[in-house]
Design an enzyme around this catalytic site. Structure first.
Site, mmCIF file in Angstrom:
data_model
loop_
_atom_site.group_PDB
_atom_site.id
_atom_site.type_symbol
_atom_site.label_atom_id
_atom_site.label_comp_id
_atom_site.label_asym_id
_atom_site.label_seq_id
_atom_site.Cartn_x
_atom_site.Cartn_y
_atom_site.Cartn_z
ATOM 1 N N GLU A 134 15.229 -17.964 47.256
ATOM 2 C CA GLU A 134 14.911 -16.486 47.305
ATOM 3 C C GLU A 134 15.028 -15.552 48.080
ATOM 4 O OE1 GLU A 134 10.204 -16.533 46.563
ATOM 5 O OE2 GLU A 134 10.062 -17.817 44.860
ATOM 6 N N ASN A 194 18.423 -21.566 46.051
ATOM 7 C CA ASN A 194 17.210 -21.356 44.283
ATOM 8 C C ASN A 194 16.329 -19.953 44.477
ATOM 9 O OD1 ASN A 194 15.219 -23.416 43.384
ATOM 10 N ND2 ASN A 194 13.754 -22.475 44.580
ATOM 11 N N HIS A 234 9.499 -20.203 36.073
ATOM 12 C CA HIS A 234 8.267 -19.867 36.167
ATOM 13 C C HIS A 234 8.283 -18.451 34.667
ATOM 14 C CE1 HIS A 234 6.979 -21.816 39.826
ATOM 15 N NE2 HIS A 234 7.762 -21.245 40.860
ATOM 16 N N ASP A 267 7.000 -23.843 34.901
ATOM 17 C CA ASP A 267 5.860 -23.716 34.594
ATOM 18 C C ASP A 267 5.887 -22.791 33.028
ATOM 19 O OD1 ASP A 267 6.023 -21.349 36.032
ATOM 20 O OD2 ASP A 267 4.216 -21.979 37.507
HETATM 21 C C1 XIL Z 1 3.682 -21.508 46.109
HETATM 22 C C2 XIL Z 1 2.389 -22.551 45.504
HETATM 23 O O1 XIL Z 1 2.607 -23.755 44.517
HETATM 24 C C3 XIL Z 1 1.132 -21.974 46.313
HETATM 25 O O2 XIL Z 1 0.589 -23.427 46.685
HETATM 26 C C4 XIL Z 1 1.507 -22.103 46.784
HETATM 27 O O3 XIL Z 1 0.232 -21.178 47.927
HETATM 28 C C5 XIL Z 1 2.428 -20.491 47.089
HETATM 29 O O4 XIL Z 1 3.949 -20.785 47.159
HETATM 30 N N1 XIL Z 1 8.317 -19.764 45.043
HETATM 31 C C6 XIL Z 1 8.384 -21.012 45.589
HETATM 32 C C7 XIL Z 1 7.208 -22.343 46.018
HETATM 33 O O5 XIL Z 1 9.836 -21.321 45.991
HETATM 34 O O6 XIL Z 1 7.550 -22.494 47.046
HETATM 35 C C8 XIL Z 1 6.122 -21.367 45.339
HETATM 36 O O7 XIL Z 1 5.049 -22.231 44.994
HETATM 37 C C9 XIL Z 1 6.091 -20.886 43.663
HETATM 38 C C10 XIL Z 1 7.144 -19.498 43.930
#
Ligand code: XIL
Length: 475
Positions: A134, A194, A234, A267
């Site tokens: 990110e 990523n 996502h 998702d």
């Molecule tokens: C999320 C987890 O799913 C949660 O359980 C946690 O509270 C926060 O992080 N992008 C990412 C992941 O790279 O690491 C994140 O995971 C979701 C968004």
């Protein structure tokens, strides 16, 4: 799409696989899941052949302030489980502005220490590591984030990018360190970048996806250190997070850089209240899985959890199972994904190929990798071939430019498009025109091609583009 279209027969009839992992393995990719030790019910090893620790390998769990390791127990549990169940592991993640824990505010030297410790701790037991997560800003700005660790960045000559000698870039420096560790240890671990909202060439309204373009420039500039790109995937109704028809084209343009592409945290919101993300969750899953299958270097898909109720975004009901606590029920989305994986990468439209008769489907009919329309010309100058991925109303063309028996220093490829076909995007080439005969020429980094070697560019279009005959001229 207004009317039902046809998915053609898919090669010799073969027994369909009954688990996601078996169907994916047959198609040549992994299908994984994010999990924590508390979620390791038998379904994990049965359905998935790749595992990403959802939280247990983040710096907030395992890093000390000096870049050492701590609290690795949960991570070990997950890695051991994966090994026992023949699953690949994705390490997630080393350098990230969020969930940084004791590393928050660290300098590059400390980040490098942590990178070395983490990579060496698990070695080849981790197939892929998200080295940087990110790095890019929200809201489709195309900029890097401004918070730590990106506060380490310095644009020395002030030209607006961080790619010059003399610039400091936490992305580049972290990847250089990771690559050194991999090489020094003789590891096979692949190093990934990523991010989210980078999935399509465009976002809502056909606006260019500047975040995806910025990621593309990073991978192109740092290709020597970066092995793989993760699109988090996502998908929801937010303008920059929707599923667009050019998802496959965007996967393809990254793949054309030579990296593996993964959908790492998939998702899909099932909220159809405004129908922004398409025809329903199962069909959306089908579409996304198909886009990956159609690109050979899209080598894995990971869903971000098992069941809706246990998801980080449970209100979106975005996953493949309902239920919880080890008692799970398959959703329509699960069956759609399994069915699409079972079709494999080669959804042929060859009417002579044996197989089941065409069945009506709401999903696009896709024609991957049509054989080259002209053979490479074994003389001086250059030759070009096209392979086409087509669906109803659109296509992506990958064009290979091959040098003859002498090196070339520049090239132009003319392609006459059939009437009604229009180019909407192109990559790795300069382009003149969008319809009729369209000219493509090399960009700065792919004009020089050694004798007998090739380079590739691509374009996406609307309409139909059969029978393309590229004409290559070397300069
Ligand atoms: C999320 C987890 O799913 C949660 O359980 C946690 O509270 C926060 O992080 N992008 C990412 C992941 O790279 O690491 C994140 O995971 C979701 C968004």
């Amino acid at each position: 799409m207004g009317s039902a279209v046809t998915v053609q027969s898919i090669g010799p009839a073969a027994a369909a696989e009954t688990t996601l992992r078996a169907a994916a393995a047959k198609a040549g990719l992994f299908f994984g899941v994010a999990a924590s030790p508390g979620r390791l019910s038998s379904i994990v090893g049965q359905e998935f052949n790749q595992l990403t620790p959802e939280n247990d390998m983040k710096p907030s769990t395992i890093a000390t302030s000096s870049g050492g390791l701590q609290n690795t127990g949960n991570a070990d549990t997950l890695v051991n489980y994966a090994q026992t169940n023949n699953m690949l592991v994705r390490g997630h993640t080393l350098v990230w502005h969020s969930q940084a824990g004791a590393l928050q505010g660290a300098n590059q030297a400390t980040l490098n220490t942590f990178i070395g410790n983490a990579l060496n701790r698990w070695g080849n037991r981790i197939a892929y590591w998200d080295v940087v997560n990110e790095a890019l800003d929200d809201n489709n700005t195309g900029n890097r984030r401004s918070q730590w660790p990106h506060t380490l960045n310095r644009d020395a000559n002030g030209d607006g990018d961080l790619f010059d000698t003399g610039d400091t870039d936490v992305i580049r420096d972290s990847f250089i360190r990771a690559k050194q560790v991999v090489q020094a240890g003789g590891l096979t671990t692949k190093l990934c970048i990523n991010d989210y909202d980078v999935e399509g060439l465009t976002v809502r309204g056909g606006v260019q996806n500047r975040k995806a373009n910025a990621l593309y420039e990073i991978v192109r500039n740092y290709r020597q250190y970066i092995d793989c790109v993760g699109f988090q995937a996502h998908f929801n109704d937010n303008p920059n997070s929707i599923i667009t028809d050019d998802l496959q084209a965007n996967i393809q343009r990254f793949a054309d850089l030579g990296v593996e592409v993964h959908l790492t945290e998939l998702d899909i919101d099932d909220d159809l209240s405004n129908n922004d993300i398409g025809a329903g969750q199962a069909e959306n899953y089908r579409k996304v899985v198909r886009a990956c299958l159609n690109v050979a270097k899209c080598t894995g898909i990971t869903v971000w959890g098992i069941a809706d109720s246990e998801s980080w975004r449970s209100s979106e009901r975005g996953l493949l199972f309902t239920g919880g606590s080890g008692n799970y029920q398959k959703k329509a989305a699960y069956h759609a994904v399994l069915d699409e994986l079972n079709k494999g990468r080669d959804v042929s439209t060859d009417p002579t190929s044996p197989g089941t008769p065409p069945t009506p489907s709401a999903s696009p009919s896709v024609t991957p990798s049509v054989p080259p329309t002209t053979p490479p010309n074994p003389t001086t100058g250059c030759s070009a071939t096209v392979s086409l991925n087509s669906w109803t109303g659109g296509f992506v063309a990958t064009v290979r430019v091959t040098a003859g028996t002498a090196p070339i220093n520049g090239w132009t490829v003319g392609i006459a498009l059939p009437s009604g076909a229009t180019v909407t995007n192109s990559w790795n080439a300069n382009r003149t025109g969008t319809s009729g005969t369209v000219q493509f020429s090399n960009v700065s980094y792919n004009g020089s091609v050694n004798a007998g070697q090739y380079t590739e560019f691509g374009f996406q279009g609307s309409g139909t583009a059969t029978g393309l005959t590229p004409v290559c001229t070397a300069s």
